[in-house]
Design a protein around this motif. Structure first.
Motif, PDB file in Angstrom:
ATOM      1  N   UNK A   1     -35.959   3.127 -12.718  1.00 16.54           N
ATOM      2  CA  UNK A   1     -34.893   2.625 -11.855  1.00 16.54           C
ATOM      3  C   UNK A   1     -34.416   1.267 -12.354  1.00 16.54           C
ATOM      4  N   UNK A   2     -33.108   1.041 -12.294  1.00 18.86           N
ATOM      5  CA  UNK A   2     -32.539  -0.233 -12.717  1.00 18.86           C
ATOM      6  C   UNK A   2     -31.308  -0.022 -13.571  1.00 18.86           C
ATOM      7  N   UNK A   3     -30.873  -1.096 -14.224  1.00 14.09           N
ATOM      8  CA  UNK A   3     -29.698  -1.026 -15.097  1.00 14.09           C
ATOM      9  C   UNK A   3     -30.144  -1.022 -16.548  1.00 14.09           C
ATOM     10  N   UNK A   4     -29.554  -0.089 -17.321  1.00 13.10           N
ATOM     11  CA  UNK A   4     -29.944   0.132 -18.708  1.00 13.10           C
ATOM     12  C   UNK A   4     -28.723   0.111 -19.606  1.00 13.10           C
ATOM     13  N   UNK A   5     -28.833  -0.633 -20.699  1.00 12.38           N
ATOM     14  CA  UNK A   5     -27.746  -0.729 -21.678  1.00 12.38           C
ATOM     15  C   UNK A   5     -27.976   0.293 -22.791  1.00 12.38           C
ATOM     16  N   UNK A   6     -26.907   1.004 -23.139  1.00  9.51           N
ATOM     17  CA  UNK A   6     -27.015   2.020 -24.183  1.00  9.51           C
ATOM     18  C   UNK A   6     -27.297   1.377 -25.541  1.00  9.51           C
ATOM     19  N   UNK A   7     -27.730   2.198 -26.453  1.00  8.81           N
ATOM     20  CA  UNK A   7     -28.126   1.763 -27.793  1.00  8.81           C
ATOM     21  C   UNK A   7     -27.059   0.930 -28.495  1.00  8.81           C
ATOM     22  N   UNK A   8     -25.792   1.333 -28.376  1.00  2.00           N
ATOM     23  CA  UNK A   8     -24.713   0.622 -29.058  1.00  2.00           C
ATOM     24  C   UNK A   8     -24.122  -0.516 -28.231  1.00  2.00           C
ATOM     25  N   UNK A   9     -24.730  -0.817 -27.096  1.00  2.00           N
ATOM     26  CA  UNK A   9     -24.299  -1.913 -26.215  1.00  2.00           C
ATOM     27  C   UNK A   9     -22.875  -1.718 -25.692  1.00  2.00           C
TER      28      UNK A   9
ATOM     29  N   UNK B   1     -22.194   0.609 -23.100  1.00  2.00           N
ATOM     30  CA  UNK B   1     -22.267   1.215 -21.779  1.00  2.00           C
ATOM     31  C   UNK B   1     -23.497   0.740 -21.040  1.00  2.00           C
ATOM     32  N   UNK B   2     -23.384   0.663 -19.704  1.00  2.00           N
ATOM     33  CA  UNK B   2     -24.517   0.316 -18.852  1.00  2.00           C
ATOM     34  C   UNK B   2     -24.595   1.362 -17.751  1.00  2.00           C
ATOM     35  N   UNK B   3     -25.795   1.891 -17.551  1.00  2.00           N
ATOM     36  CA  UNK B   3     -26.051   2.859 -16.496  1.00  2.00           C
ATOM     37  C   UNK B   3     -26.939   2.241 -15.433  1.00  2.00           C
ATOM     38  N   UNK B   4     -26.625   2.509 -14.171  1.00  2.00           N
ATOM     39  CA  UNK B   4     -27.490   2.120 -13.063  1.00  2.00           C
ATOM     40  C   UNK B   4     -28.232   3.393 -12.647  1.00  2.00           C
ATOM     41  N   UNK B   5     -29.542   3.401 -12.869  1.00  2.00           N
ATOM     42  CA  UNK B   5     -30.375   4.539 -12.504  1.00  2.00           C
ATOM     43  C   UNK B   5     -31.049   4.208 -11.180  1.00  2.00           C
ATOM     44  N   UNK B   6     -30.923   5.154 -10.219  1.00  2.00           N
ATOM     45  CA  UNK B   6     -31.388   4.882  -8.861  1.00  2.00           C
ATOM     46  C   UNK B   6     -31.964   6.139  -8.217  1.00  2.00           C
ATOM     47  N   UNK B   7     -32.595   5.928  -7.074  1.00  2.00           N
ATOM     48  CA  UNK B   7     -33.120   7.023  -6.272  1.00  2.00           C
ATOM     49  C   UNK B   7     -31.958   7.650  -5.514  1.00  2.00           C
ATOM     50  N   UNK B   8     -31.833   8.971  -5.569  1.00  2.00           N
ATOM     51  CA  UNK B   8     -30.804   9.720  -4.843  1.00  2.00           C
ATOM     52  C   UNK B   8     -31.529  10.807  -4.057  1.00  2.00           C
ATOM     53  N   UNK B   9     -31.964  10.474  -2.849  1.00  2.00           N
ATOM     54  CA  UNK B   9     -32.774  11.400  -2.069  1.00  2.00           C
ATOM     55  C   UNK B   9     -34.114  11.582  -2.746  1.00  2.00           C
ATOM     56  N   UNK B  10     -34.481  12.831  -3.031  1.00  2.00           N
ATOM     57  CA  UNK B  10     -35.763  13.117  -3.679  1.00  2.00           C
ATOM     58  C   UNK B  10     -35.649  13.129  -5.199  1.00  2.00           C
ATOM     59  N   UNK B  11     -34.457  12.882  -5.716  1.00  2.00           N
ATOM     60  CA  UNK B  11     -34.212  12.919  -7.156  1.00  2.00           C
ATOM     61  C   UNK B  11     -33.789  11.544  -7.663  1.00  2.00           C
TER      62      UNK B  11
ATOM     63  N   UNK C   1     -29.479  -7.181 -18.514  1.00  2.00           N
ATOM     64  CA  UNK C   1     -29.636  -8.397 -17.718  1.00  2.00           C
ATOM     65  C   UNK C   1     -28.345  -9.203 -17.653  1.00  2.00           C
ATOM     66  N   UNK C   2     -27.285  -8.689 -18.246  1.00  2.00           N
ATOM     67  CA  UNK C   2     -26.013  -9.418 -18.288  1.00  2.00           C
ATOM     68  C   UNK C   2     -25.207  -9.238 -17.017  1.00  2.00           C
TER      69      UNK C   2
END
Length: 155
Positions: free
Chosen positions: A37-45, A47-57, A145-146
């Motif tokens: 869970x959290x924010x992740x920057x793609x390999x090539x910098x 894109x940033x994805x926010x990964x979170x809890x969505x119900x049970x998934x 972290x940006x």
């Protein structure tokens, strides 16, 4: 990686592969938040994805993009800013700490199987599945972290 648009690989920074999918009904309850869970920057910098809890998934939205003119659009002409691209991730029954789900290619609208996990160094590993699981490579995302500007713009 035939059949996978180059832009998808660049923006999503996905590779290939998939394990079995565990239904939420069989998942062991956990009181601790998964480390993915959290924010992740793609390999090539780019894109940033926010990964979170969505119900049970676990799910993930594209919340940061590197672009110069207009916000990038998906295959249907909608903004990619805030687009839910990671869906349905549940614990892998065979590999502790690995999660199986799906990833959306915004250019085609196609959805692929995917697997995510945290490497010993704290980076997020992501593999997408197209065709046979043996093809492809694992991509590495790093904690973000940006700051993200208006309309998901990355500096």
């Amino acid at each position: 990686m035939s059949g996978v648009p180059a832009r998808m690989l660049m923006v999503l920074a996905i590779g290939m592969g998939l394990g079995g999918i565990l239904s939420p009904a069989h998942a062991a309850p956990s009181t601790q938040a998964p480390p993915i869970l959290g924010e992740w920057e793609t390999k090539d910098h780019d894109g940033v994805f926010r990964i979170m809890q969505c119900g049970t998934e676990i799910c993930g939205d594209l919340v940061g993009l590197s672009y110069t003119k207009d916000v990038p659009k998906d295959h249907a002409g909608h903004s990619e800013c805030g687009l839910r691209m990671l869906t349905g991730f549940t614990p892998d029954p065979e590999e502790t700490g690995h999660w199986n789900g799906h990833i959306l290619d915004p250019d085609s609208g196609r959805v692929y199987h995917a697997k995510i996990w945290i490497a010993p160094n704290g980076a997020l590993k992501l593999r997408g599945f197209v065709g046979v699981p043996l093809f492809g490579e694992t991509e590495t995302w790093t904690p973000f972290t940006g700051r993200i500007g208006p309309e998901c713009r990355l500096p």
